[in-house]
Design a protein around this motif. Structure first.
Motif, short mmCIF file in Angstrom:
data_model
loop_
_atom_site.label_atom_id
_atom_site.label_comp_id
_atom_site.label_asym_id
_atom_site.label_seq_id
_atom_site.Cartn_x
_atom_site.Cartn_y
_atom_site.Cartn_z
N GLN A 8 0.82 -1.20 0.00
CA GLN A 8 0.00 0.00 0.00
C GLN A 8 0.86 1.26 0.00
O GLN A 8 0.51 2.26 -0.65
CB GLN A 8 -0.92 -0.01 1.22
CG GLN A 8 -1.97 -1.12 1.17
CD GLN A 8 -2.82 -1.14 2.43
OE1 GLN A 8 -3.70 -0.32 2.61
NE2 GLN A 8 -2.54 -2.07 3.32
N ARG A 9 1.96 1.23 0.73
CA ARG A 9 2.84 2.40 0.78
C ARG A 9 3.52 2.65 -0.57
O ARG A 9 3.63 3.78 -1.02
CB ARG A 9 3.90 2.19 1.86
CG ARG A 9 3.36 2.25 3.28
CD ARG A 9 3.11 3.66 3.72
NE ARG A 9 4.35 4.41 3.88
CZ ARG A 9 4.43 5.73 3.96
NH1 ARG A 9 3.34 6.45 3.86
NH2 ARG A 9 5.59 6.32 4.11
N LEU A 10 3.97 1.56 -1.21
CA LEU A 10 4.66 1.71 -2.49
C LEU A 10 3.73 2.16 -3.60
O LEU A 10 4.14 2.89 -4.50
CB LEU A 10 5.33 0.38 -2.87
CG LEU A 10 6.51 -0.05 -1.99
CD1 LEU A 10 6.97 -1.44 -2.40
CD2 LEU A 10 7.65 0.93 -2.10
N ARG A 11 2.47 1.71 -3.54
CA ARG A 11 1.52 2.03 -4.60
C ARG A 11 0.56 3.14 -4.21
O ARG A 11 -0.43 3.36 -4.90
CB ARG A 11 0.71 0.79 -4.95
CG ARG A 11 1.53 -0.38 -5.43
CD ARG A 11 2.21 -0.09 -6.73
NE ARG A 11 1.25 0.19 -7.79
CZ ARG A 11 1.58 0.56 -9.01
NH1 ARG A 11 2.84 0.72 -9.35
NH2 ARG A 11 0.64 0.80 -9.92
N GLN A 12 0.87 3.84 -3.12
CA GLN A 12 -0.04 4.87 -2.63
C GLN A 12 -0.30 5.93 -3.69
O GLN A 12 0.61 6.51 -4.28
CB GLN A 12 0.54 5.53 -1.38
CG GLN A 12 -0.39 6.54 -0.74
CD GLN A 12 0.23 7.17 0.49
OE1 GLN A 12 1.33 6.81 0.88
NE2 GLN A 12 -0.46 8.11 1.09
N GLY A 13 -1.59 6.19 -3.92
CA GLY A 13 -1.96 7.20 -4.90
C GLY A 13 -1.94 6.70 -6.32
O GLY A 13 -2.35 7.42 -7.23
N ARG A 14 -1.49 5.48 -6.58
CA ARG A 14 -1.42 4.97 -7.96
C ARG A 14 -2.27 3.73 -8.16
O ARG A 14 -2.68 3.44 -9.26
CB ARG A 14 0.04 4.65 -8.32
CG ARG A 14 0.92 5.89 -8.43
CD ARG A 14 2.35 5.50 -8.75
NE ARG A 14 2.97 4.83 -7.60
CZ ARG A 14 4.15 4.24 -7.67
NH1 ARG A 14 4.81 4.20 -8.81
NH2 ARG A 14 4.68 3.68 -6.59
N GLY A 15 -2.52 2.96 -7.10
CA GLY A 15 -3.28 1.74 -7.27
C GLY A 15 -4.77 1.93 -7.15
O GLY A 15 -5.54 1.16 -7.71
N GLY A 16 -5.20 2.96 -6.42
CA GLY A 16 -6.61 3.21 -6.29
C GLY A 16 -7.26 2.39 -5.21
O GLY A 16 -6.63 1.63 -4.46
N LEU A 17 -8.58 2.52 -5.15
CA LEU A 17 -9.36 1.92 -4.09
C LEU A 17 -9.34 0.40 -4.14
O LEU A 17 -9.28 -0.28 -3.11
CB LEU A 17 -10.80 2.43 -4.18
CG LEU A 17 -11.72 2.08 -3.03
CD1 LEU A 17 -11.26 2.74 -1.75
CD2 LEU A 17 -13.15 2.47 -3.36
N LEU A 18 -9.39 -0.16 -5.35
CA LEU A 18 -9.45 -1.62 -5.47
C LEU A 18 -8.15 -2.27 -5.02
O LEU A 18 -8.17 -3.32 -4.35
CB LEU A 18 -9.78 -2.01 -6.91
CG LEU A 18 -11.14 -1.52 -7.42
CD1 LEU A 18 -11.41 -2.06 -8.82
CD2 LEU A 18 -12.27 -1.91 -6.48
N LEU A 19 -7.02 -1.68 -5.37
CA LEU A 19 -5.74 -2.22 -4.90
C LEU A 19 -5.64 -2.07 -3.38
O LEU A 19 -5.13 -2.96 -2.69
CB LEU A 19 -4.57 -1.52 -5.57
CG LEU A 19 -3.18 -1.99 -5.12
CD1 LEU A 19 -3.01 -3.47 -5.40
CD2 LEU A 19 -2.08 -1.18 -5.79
#
Length: 420
Positions: free
Chosen positions: A197-208
């Motif tokens: 979650q930290r690495l993909r914060q702001g890029r993965g969205g709600l589903l990730l």
């Protein structure tokens, strides 16, 4: 006869020292070419330092005192270089000087025929020198909280775990080492979810975020998503994300079973795979059918999953569930185990399931344990549906509740097959 048999072994060792030290000196030459006029040494100095270390180690005949004295002399010369650099430029980095000391040790290691260690030290030094800018940028990007969380994980896994006795105690056969190993395993999966979650914060969205959060705790993720849906206008997106988080719960439980009771995994993995696939697919399709797809690009800030108080609480709950499961199996029989599974599934499914893995098959037969795990997971889905309905928006909560009830009913149906 080999071609190099006529060469003395020292010649091969000296060649290796020169080669490894030359690589380090070559990297330092590139640094000087980049404009660092205070850079120490190059393709001549570093091979000489390596040779000094090799020769001193050879003359020492296994004694460490001469090697230590030689190390101190080389360190004194490097200290003079550092003092010159500090007084001339004010630049306080000691990377170059530490590299010189590492080169001395490379010569010593080659003399002691520790070739793998010498090569590893050389490669590690070169990587640290070459990736200077990237490593410094990474250090600036890492939040101090992340360092604290990693330290807490090391405390759980590398400090506390080895200190615990690895033997069964009391009439309930509680093993402190195995108990804390369960805590470490749960923490490791939670920590991996947090990092994702930290690495993909702001890029993965709600589903990730729902997938990663479900790998950590589908119950916590359900509560978070339900509360956020109360102020949003896309109920399908949030309801689908909640169901996907529950699908990740089954994959998470499969990972635990693989670690602690492979026999249970063999019985449950087809059923868990089916339930996980249905939850993930239906949740994703339901989210994509929403009218406001932009909400799916939102993300939320993950919280620290490795607080020491949380780990201690889980250990206490795990021991309590282990004792309760064994008492239920011994005095109440199969019905008692199923009742305990339903009750505990409403609150926290992990301690009960991890406890039952430790009581199978000694007290709880495999079919009974497998059915109890399915009951606990189904009860947990019902509880999450109630959380979604009470905490979320009316539409999102109702949709999530209906889908989670259907998932729970399917799980109970599969459990009935196991206990039949």
């Amino acid at each position: 006869m080999r071609y190099l048999d006529w060469l003395p072994p020292e010649a091969t060792q000296i060649t290796l020292v020169l080669f490894l030290a030359f690589l380090i000196g070559l990297e330092r030459e590139e640094r000087k070419a980049g404009g660092d006029k205070y850079a120490f040494g190059g393709v001549r100095t570093y091979p000489l330092i390596g040779l000094i270390g090799y020769v001193i180690a050879t003359l020492a005949h296994g004694e460490w005192m001469p090697v230590a004295l030689g190390f101190a002399v080389v360190a004194a010369f490097l200290l003079m270089s550092y003092w010159h650099k500090l007084s001339g430029s004010g630049y306080s980095s000691v990377t170059t000087e530490m590299t010189g000391l590492a080169t001395y040790l490379i010569g010593v290691l080659v003399c002691r025929e520790l070739y793998w260690l010498a090569a590893t030290l050389t490669v590690a030094s070169l990587l640290l020198l070459e990736f200077k800018t990237r490593l410094e940028t990474l250090a600036q990007r890492i939040d101090p909280t992340d360092i604290l969380i990693f330290t807490q994980f090391l405390l759980l896994a590398a400090v506390i775990l080895p200190l615990l006795p690895n033997q069964a105690m009391s009439r309930f056969q509680i093993n402190p080492f195995n108990t804390w190993l369960v805590v470490v395993a749960v923490s490791a999966i939670s920590y991996g979810s947090y990092l994702l979650q930290r690495l993909r914060q702001g890029r993965g969205g709600l589903l990730l975020a729902a997938l990663a959060g479900g790998a950590y705790s589908s119950t916590v993720t359900t509560v978070v998503l339900a509360r956020r849906s109360a102020g949003a206008a896309a109920p399908r997106v949030y309801a689908g994300a909640i169901v996907m988080a529950s699908g990740m719960m089954y994959l998470r439980l499969m990972a635990f079973l693989a670690l602690f009771n492979f026999a249970l995994l063999l019985r449950l993995w087809p059923l868990f795979s089916l339930l996980a696939a249905l939850a993930l697919l239906s949740g994703w399709l339901w989210s994509k059918s929403g009218s406001d797809a932009a909400v799916a690009n939102e993300a939320y800030q993950p919280k620290n999953p490795l607080e020491i108080s949380t780990a201690l609480l889980f250990a206490v709950l795990f021991i309590a569930m282990l004792v309760a499961t064994r008492l239920a199996a011994q005095y109440l029989g199969t019905a008692g185990v199923y009742t305990l599974a339903a009750v505990m599934g409403v609150s926290d499914v992990d301690p009960f399931i991890m406890g039952i893995t430790q009581s199978t098959p000694q007290l709880t037969p495999l079919p009974v344990a497998a059915a109890a795990i399915l009951i606990a997971a189904s009860a947990n889905n019902v509880a999450k549906g109630c959380y979604a309905l009470s905490l979320g928006s009316r539409e999102a909560g109702r949709q999530a509740l209906l889908m989670l009830l259907a998932l729970a009913a399917l799980g109970l149906g599969l459990a009935s097959v196991l206990w039949a």
